[in-house]
Design a protein around this motif. Structure first.
Motif, PDB file in Angstrom:
ATOM      1  N   VAL A  29      47.874  74.396  23.934  1.00  0.00           N
ATOM      2  CA  VAL A  29      47.573  75.393  23.076  1.00  0.00           C
ATOM      3  C   VAL A  29      46.175  75.012  21.981  1.00  0.00           C
ATOM      4  O   VAL A  29      46.089  73.906  21.857  1.00  0.00           O
ATOM      5  CB  VAL A  29      48.880  75.422  22.043  1.00  0.00           C
ATOM      6  N   THR A 133      52.715  78.947  23.378  1.00  0.00           N
ATOM      7  CA  THR A 133      51.999  79.636  22.282  1.00  0.00           C
ATOM      8  C   THR A 133      52.828  80.156  21.238  1.00  0.00           C
ATOM      9  O   THR A 133      52.481  80.095  19.959  1.00  0.00           O
ATOM     10  CB  THR A 133      50.926  80.783  22.649  1.00  0.00           C
ATOM     11  N   THR A 175      46.899  82.753  25.140  1.00  0.00           N
ATOM     12  CA  THR A 175      46.584  81.521  25.653  1.00  0.00           C
ATOM     13  C   THR A 175      45.136  81.152  25.669  1.00  0.00           C
ATOM     14  O   THR A 175      44.915  79.935  25.520  1.00  0.00           O
ATOM     15  CB  THR A 175      46.895  81.633  27.329  1.00  0.00           C
TER      16      THR A 175
END
Length: 411
Positions: A29, A133, A175
């Protein structure tokens, strides 16, 4: 010597042995450098229960915040007049049938609910990253001062609203947190490089550039923001008082999120463009998020099946002023629709929007000649004078939410 390896000498022998140390995976992340999987150790059961409670709103038609989608039909438009998005006109009819927003994202909701129920991560690495995420964002929203930027939106214009919401919400749920902002915004924003939120040290993860799409012969223009190369975000200022002096009915109507002609035109053109650029995709249902300082509405258009959809409004905030968990989950599903969206159900394919018929003379342009970037912004006046017509809203039918949930996830 290979990276991550060390030499070890054996006493009295002079021999050496190379010992390979397994490199620890890092979290993927953005802006997180912790060990992979760390977030699952700190996501609490209470947080997951809060999310689970909000999930009712996807499918429970007896719930006041139930999110539905409606098929829209175009009765008239200026789609063939070479108009810019800002001058787009659509006379819309809303269909009687109502569908759950969840029916478009059975895959994404299955991934989320499997984790909530059993704390099982997806086997697929890309899907695991997408879920990561959301978990990161939810954890930070509960444990950090990340709510502050949203509290100032009511005092800002649409340019800064767009940047703040994308930098602090939509971009954080992708992403990749990079997004492309209309370069014309650069002179309008409070800050050129930093985020226009209240934190002076906050930097934008996006950049300014050419967001023009379309063709000068049909609908065309600049999009506010393109997130993750897949999703359009269009921000509007708050709805004005209908009695505001000096404003025509058309100008007042254009600020509404629901059945907004500019957002509809952008959604349709973007879907055709994506179909041209990515013919390998399994479906061509592409979203466009319309937002103001209080609410969001999601539009979808499928340029293969000619189906236009609009969600019910989704409040960005709770009554207490916090960010609505439901808006976060919806945003996560939409900005990652490439991985989480199933496309149209068979029921939604039965009736078209009528756009193919409306734009029949120029349909080859929509299908084959749209471009991204360097689009001439010629804006001739529409050839016809149109009048906006509002359709009455439809009452939501009450049904058992558990039964609908079983239908949504029925394989």
């Amino acid at each position: 010597m290979a990276a991550g390896s060390t030499k070890r000498e054996f006493e009295g022998s002079g021999d050496t042995q190379v010992v390979f140390k397994k490199k620890k995976d890092k979290c993927r992340v953005d802006n997180c450098f912790a060990e992979m999987g760390h977030i699952h150790k700190v996501v609490t059961r209470n947080l997951l229960q809060d999310v689970a409670m909000e999930m009712r709103s996807f499918v429970d038609q007896g719930c006041s915040t139930f999110i539905k989608i409606n098929r829209l039909t175009l009765l008239n438009s200026n789609a063939i007049d070479g108009s810019s998005f800002s001058k787009a006109f659509c006379r819309i009819s809303e269909n009687d049938d109502e569908h759950s927003f969840a029916c478009l994202f059975k895959k994404g909701l299955h991934i989320l609910m499997t984790y909530m129920e059993r704390k099982e991560m997806p086997v697929n690495e890309q899907e695991s990253l997408v879920l990561d995420t959301l978990l990161h964002y939810l954890f930070e929203m509960k444990n950090a001062e990340t709510k502050a930027p949203f509290g100032v939106l009511g005092n800002l214009g649409e340019t800064d609203i767009t940047i703040i919401l994308t930098n602090h919400l939509f971009g954080k749920l992708c992403t990749s947190s990079h997004f492309l902002i209309d370069k014309q915004f650069k002179g309008k924003s409070k800050a050129k490089e930093s985020c226009p939120c209240s934190n002076t040290e906050c930097k934008m993860t996006g950049s300014f550039g050419d967001t023009g799409i379309g063709n000068p012969s049909v609908w065309h223009g600049n999009l506010d923001v393109i997130v993750n190369n897949q999703v359009v975000v269009e921000a509007l200022e708050d709805e004005p008082d209908s009695d505001s002096p000096g404003r025509t009915p058309m100008e007042v109507k254009s600020t509404y999120l629901s059945r907004n002609p500019q957002i509809i035109a952008e959604t349709i053109v973007f879907s055709f463009l994506q179909k041209k650029r990515h013919p390998e995709y399994s479906h061509f249902l592409f979203p466009c998020i319309g937002v103001n300082s209080k609410d969001m509405v999601v539009y979808f258009y499928d340029s293969k099946n000619d189906v236009l959809l609009e969600s019910s409004p989704i409040s960005m905030y709770t009554i207490s002023g916090g960010v609505n968990l439901l808006a976060i989950v919806v945003s996560w599903l939409v900005v990652n629709h490439k991985y989480l969206c199933d496309g149209l159900t068979e029921g939604l394919k039965k009736e078209t929007s009528g756009f193919f018929h409306q734009a029949e003379k120029v349909l080859p342009i929509y299908k084959n000649e749209l471009q991204f970037g360097d689009v001439g912004i010629s804006c001739p006046k529409p050839k016809h004078q149109f009048n906006f017509v509002d359709d009455p809203s439809r009452d939501v039918l009450k049904k058992d939410w558990l039964r609908i949930l079983n239908v949504v996830f029925k394989k």
